[in-house]
Scaffold this motif. Structure first.
Motif, mmCIF file in Angstrom:
data_model
loop_
_atom_site.group_PDB
_atom_site.id
_atom_site.type_symbol
_atom_site.label_atom_id
_atom_site.label_comp_id
_atom_site.label_asym_id
_atom_site.label_seq_id
_atom_site.Cartn_x
_atom_site.Cartn_y
_atom_site.Cartn_z
ATOM 1 N N LEU A 23 0.851 -1.327 -0.142
ATOM 2 C CA LEU A 23 0.001 0.018 -0.315
ATOM 3 C C LEU A 23 0.801 1.341 -0.055
ATOM 4 O O LEU A 23 1.884 1.240 0.793
ATOM 5 N N ARG A 24 0.521 2.278 -0.429
ATOM 6 C CA ARG A 24 -0.986 2.290 -1.404
ATOM 7 C C ARG A 24 -0.555 1.890 -2.756
ATOM 8 O O ARG A 24 -1.533 1.398 -3.556
ATOM 9 N N ALA A 25 0.585 2.213 -3.407
ATOM 10 C CA ALA A 25 0.541 2.219 -4.981
ATOM 11 C C ALA A 25 0.320 1.037 -5.401
ATOM 12 O O ALA A 25 -0.225 0.671 -6.423
ATOM 13 N N LEU A 77 2.931 0.010 4.110
ATOM 14 C CA LEU A 77 4.168 0.570 4.490
ATOM 15 C C LEU A 77 4.231 1.898 3.769
ATOM 16 O O LEU A 77 3.855 2.193 2.696
ATOM 17 N N TYR A 78 4.850 2.812 4.504
ATOM 18 C CA TYR A 78 5.335 4.027 3.743
ATOM 19 C C TYR A 78 6.551 4.438 4.093
ATOM 20 O O TYR A 78 7.492 3.952 5.207
ATOM 21 N N ARG A 79 7.406 5.012 3.157
ATOM 22 C CA ARG A 79 8.624 5.442 3.256
ATOM 23 C C ARG A 79 8.802 6.953 4.114
ATOM 24 O O ARG A 79 8.288 7.882 3.951
ATOM 25 N N ASP A 102 4.222 -3.734 -6.546
ATOM 26 C CA ASP A 102 4.323 -2.362 -6.093
ATOM 27 C C ASP A 102 5.240 -1.556 -7.551
ATOM 28 O O ASP A 102 5.882 -2.180 -8.036
ATOM 29 N N MET A 108 6.695 0.906 -7.931
ATOM 30 C CA MET A 108 8.037 1.483 -8.014
ATOM 31 C C MET A 108 9.227 0.480 -6.856
ATOM 32 O O MET A 108 8.855 0.423 -5.771
ATOM 33 N N LEU A 109 10.558 0.292 -7.477
ATOM 34 C CA LEU A 109 11.427 -0.225 -6.429
ATOM 35 C C LEU A 109 12.407 0.660 -6.568
ATOM 36 O O LEU A 109 13.337 0.867 -7.716
ATOM 37 N N ALA A 110 12.654 1.696 -5.693
ATOM 38 C CA ALA A 110 13.590 2.601 -5.443
ATOM 39 C C ALA A 110 14.971 2.373 -4.822
ATOM 40 O O ALA A 110 15.786 1.726 -5.334
ATOM 41 N N THR A 111 15.009 2.638 -3.343
ATOM 42 C CA THR A 111 16.076 2.044 -2.717
ATOM 43 C C THR A 111 15.799 0.445 -2.453
ATOM 44 O O THR A 111 16.938 -0.251 -2.012
ATOM 45 N N GLY A 112 14.672 0.135 -2.579
ATOM 46 C CA GLY A 112 14.344 -1.249 -2.350
ATOM 47 C C GLY A 112 13.912 -1.550 -0.872
ATOM 48 O O GLY A 112 13.502 -2.739 -0.517
ATOM 49 N N GLY A 113 14.008 -0.593 -0.100
ATOM 50 C CA GLY A 113 13.607 -0.910 1.325
ATOM 51 C C GLY A 113 12.230 -1.257 1.556
ATOM 52 O O GLY A 113 12.125 -2.129 2.545
ATOM 53 N N SER A 114 11.252 -0.679 1.218
ATOM 54 C CA SER A 114 9.939 -1.192 1.079
ATOM 55 C C SER A 114 9.641 -2.455 0.818
ATOM 56 O O SER A 114 9.234 -3.165 1.436
ATOM 57 N N ASP A 162 6.025 10.443 -8.118
ATOM 58 C CA ASP A 162 5.428 9.530 -6.778
ATOM 59 C C ASP A 162 4.167 8.850 -7.589
ATOM 60 O O ASP A 162 3.234 9.351 -7.729
ATOM 61 N N GLY A 172 2.112 6.525 -6.163
ATOM 62 C CA GLY A 172 1.023 6.714 -5.024
ATOM 63 C C GLY A 172 0.147 8.221 -5.375
ATOM 64 O O GLY A 172 -1.026 7.985 -5.623
HETATM 65 C C1 PRP Z 1 6.495 4.481 -2.823
HETATM 66 C C2 PRP Z 1 6.491 3.242 -3.671
HETATM 67 C C3 PRP Z 1 7.072 2.105 -2.963
HETATM 68 C C4 PRP Z 1 8.411 2.770 -2.188
HETATM 69 C C5 PRP Z 1 9.462 2.678 -2.932
HETATM 70 O O1 PRP Z 1 5.531 4.378 -1.837
HETATM 71 O O2 PRP Z 1 5.180 2.891 -3.980
HETATM 72 O O3 PRP Z 1 6.290 1.483 -2.065
HETATM 73 O O4 PRP Z 1 7.848 4.256 -2.394
HETATM 74 O O5 PRP Z 1 10.356 3.150 -2.301
HETATM 75 P P1 PRP Z 1 11.571 2.374 -1.676
HETATM 76 O O6 PRP Z 1 12.089 1.440 -2.715
HETATM 77 O O7 PRP Z 1 12.973 3.563 -1.521
HETATM 78 O O8 PRP Z 1 11.226 1.818 -0.510
HETATM 79 P P2 PRP Z 1 5.407 5.362 -0.823
HETATM 80 O O9 PRP Z 1 6.443 5.135 0.534
HETATM 81 O O10 PRP Z 1 5.661 6.723 -1.588
HETATM 82 O O11 PRP Z 1 3.978 5.209 -0.216
HETATM 83 P P3 PRP Z 1 2.589 5.421 -0.950
HETATM 84 O O12 PRP Z 1 2.491 4.113 -1.970
HETATM 85 O O13 PRP Z 1 1.537 5.398 0.192
HETATM 86 O O14 PRP Z 1 2.489 6.656 -1.611
#
Ligand code: PRP
Ligand code: URA
Length: 209
Positions: free
Chosen positions: A78-80, A102-104, A131, A133-139, A200, A202
């Protein structure tokens, strides 16, 4: 080491280029994400087991194939991640759906868990964590760890766009999890956004900015 599969199908690339465009509004963005998800799940499930079944057609009896083996569960982050679920369910209506919230944290970029509900029989299922987006990969890494902590061991990760940093993180933390993406982008900027990315996900899906 986990596999990284990049879907370079022309239809996926065409639709993704419209999603990246900052002028694309929330309605079209949502529709395109659902369409791409449908195209992606077709390939993600290419190696699912099948078994023989006998079918009586109006003409004769014949040997056919139907799905066998592990059933599927789709787990959006969640959310995206929600934006990818309907596309998957359109093709696999029997899949169950779990949710991980999860939110970042915008300062630390560390994931913070606020919700987790998985299907009761998820340990017996093939889990597709989704999801855009896979950015840092932390989520994604944290979500996969939560799912593993609940006893699941067959997990795949499906993202629309990945940064090299996120791919590396998943391969280090979860070498057993294959990663399916539509694009491998260039890098992360100083705010942890994927470049060129799409912004972004989401906010663009739900119109919150
Ligand atoms: C975004 C995206 C991933 C996360 C990716 O969510 O949908 O879950 O960031 O970033 P990461 O790879 O660095 O962890 P976000 O935290 O913005 O929350 P949202 O989906 O509620 O907008
Ligand atoms: N989350 C997003 O929605 N977009 C990015 O580029 C990075 C993280």
């Amino acid at each position: 080491m986990s596999r990284v599969v990049v879907f370079d199908h022309p239809l996926i690339q065409h639709k993704l280029s419209i999603m990246r465009d900052k002028r694309t509004g929330a309605k079209e963005f949502r529709e395109l994400l659902e369409e791409i998800s449908m195209l992606m799940i077709y390939e993600v499930t290419r190696d699912l087991e099948t078994e023989e079944t006998i079918v009586e057609t109006p003409i004769t009896t014949c040997k056919c194939r139907k799905l066998a083996g592990r059933k599927l569960a789709v787990v959006p982050i969640l959310r995206a991640g929600l934006g990818m679920v309907d596309g998957f369910l359109n093709l696999i209506p029997a899949a169950k759906v779990g949710h991980i919230g999860l939110y970042r944290d915008p300062k630390t970029l560390e994931p913070v868990e606020y919700y987790c509900k998985l299907p009761a029989d998820s340990t017996e299922r093939e889990i597709l964590v989704v999801d855009p987006m896979l950015a840092t990969g932390g989520s994604a890494s944290a979500a996969i760890q939560f799912i593993k902590n609940r006893g699941c061991s067959h997990i795949r990760l499906v993202n629309l766009i990945a940064a090299p940093e996120g791919v590396k993180r998943i391969q280090e933390d979860h070498p057993d999890v294959d990663i399916y993406i539509a694009a491998l982008d260039d890098h992360l900027n100083e705010h942890g956004y994927i470049v060129p990315g799409l912004g972004d996900a989401g906010d663009r899906l739900f119109g919150t900015k």
